[in-house]
Enzyme design. Structure first.
Site, PDB file in Angstrom:
ATOM      1  N   HIS A  39       0.829  -1.206   0.000  1.00 38.15           N
ATOM      2  CA  HIS A  39       0.000   0.000   0.000  1.00 38.15           C
ATOM      3  C   HIS A  39       0.866   1.261   0.000  1.00 38.15           C
ATOM      4  CE1 HIS A  39      -3.455  -2.531   0.680  1.00 38.15           C
ATOM      5  NE2 HIS A  39      -4.244  -1.464   0.667  1.00 38.15           N
ATOM      6  N   LYS A 104      -8.939  -7.713   9.475  1.00 37.38           N
ATOM      7  CA  LYS A 104      -9.484  -7.902  10.818  1.00 37.38           C
ATOM      8  C   LYS A 104      -9.284  -6.614  11.605  1.00 37.38           C
ATOM      9  CE  LYS A 104      -5.350  -9.866  12.947  1.00 37.38           C
ATOM     10  NZ  LYS A 104      -4.753 -11.005  13.616  1.00 37.38           N
TER      11      LYS A 104
END
Length: 190
Positions: A39, A104
């Site tokens: 990212h 998560k």
């Protein structure tokens, strides 16, 4: 318990907006893994005006760092990593067309606002079920940044990949909804 909703990729904004916080889903098709190092590399590339190595339009990104595969398997254990590690990059990446994220943990308010703006769903995969989740992965192919090892951008072909809608495209958060009945619980009243 309600039956799981079956979704396939590509995953469009229309598909995303049909899902609600708390829905259980089974994903079939291609999902693309990328973690914080990838990212960071992609947002830096965008800042330099470069084209990304992957077309993110109508894709689901999985925040994944797989373990090495056993002989004959496409992937080792492949549980989710903590999504908050991507939060600084997520609004920029959602602007690239991502319509689903799997990870998560909770997300930052600015991520939720970007999700509402772009019609994106955030799914949770069960971290303790990484070996079981791996059984739904039929292939794993590195697409970009191979030097990042398990954090490289990779395509995963999945069949019935299990996940839960944690935050829907309207910003409804299952973590909050699920805990609400217990927030004012008083053990002395039982």
């Amino acid at each position: 318990m309600a039956e799981s909703i079956r979704i396939t990729t590509p995953f469009t904004e229309e598909d995303s907006r049909k899902l609600k916080a708390g829905d259980s889903v089974l994903i079939t098709g291609t999902i693309i893994s990328a973690r914080d190092a990838a990212h960071k590399a992609m947002t830096e590339a965008l800042a330099r005006g470069e084209k990304l190595p992957v077309d993110w339009n109508n894709q689901i990104v999985y925040y994944l760092g797989p373990t090495p595969a056993k002989p004959g398997d496409p992937i080792g254990s492949c549980g989710p990593t903590t999504s908050g590690r991507m939060d600084a990059y997520t609004p920029t990446m959602l602007a690239q067309g991502i319509k689903g994220m799997v990870g998560k943990g909770s997300r930052a308010p600015e991520v939720v606002e970007a999700m509402k703006k772009y019609g994106v769903t955030y799914f949770a995969a069960v971290g303790g079920a990484a070996a079981l989740i791996a059984k739904s992965v039929k292939s794993y192919t590195v697409l970009a940044y191979p030097e990042l090892g398990p954090e490289a951008v990779a395509a995963l072909e999945v069949v019935d990949f299990p996940a839960i809608v944690v935050i829907d495209s309207e910003g409804n958060n299952f973590y909050d909804i699920g805990q609400k009945p217990y927030k004012n619980f008083d053990i002395n009243n039982i």
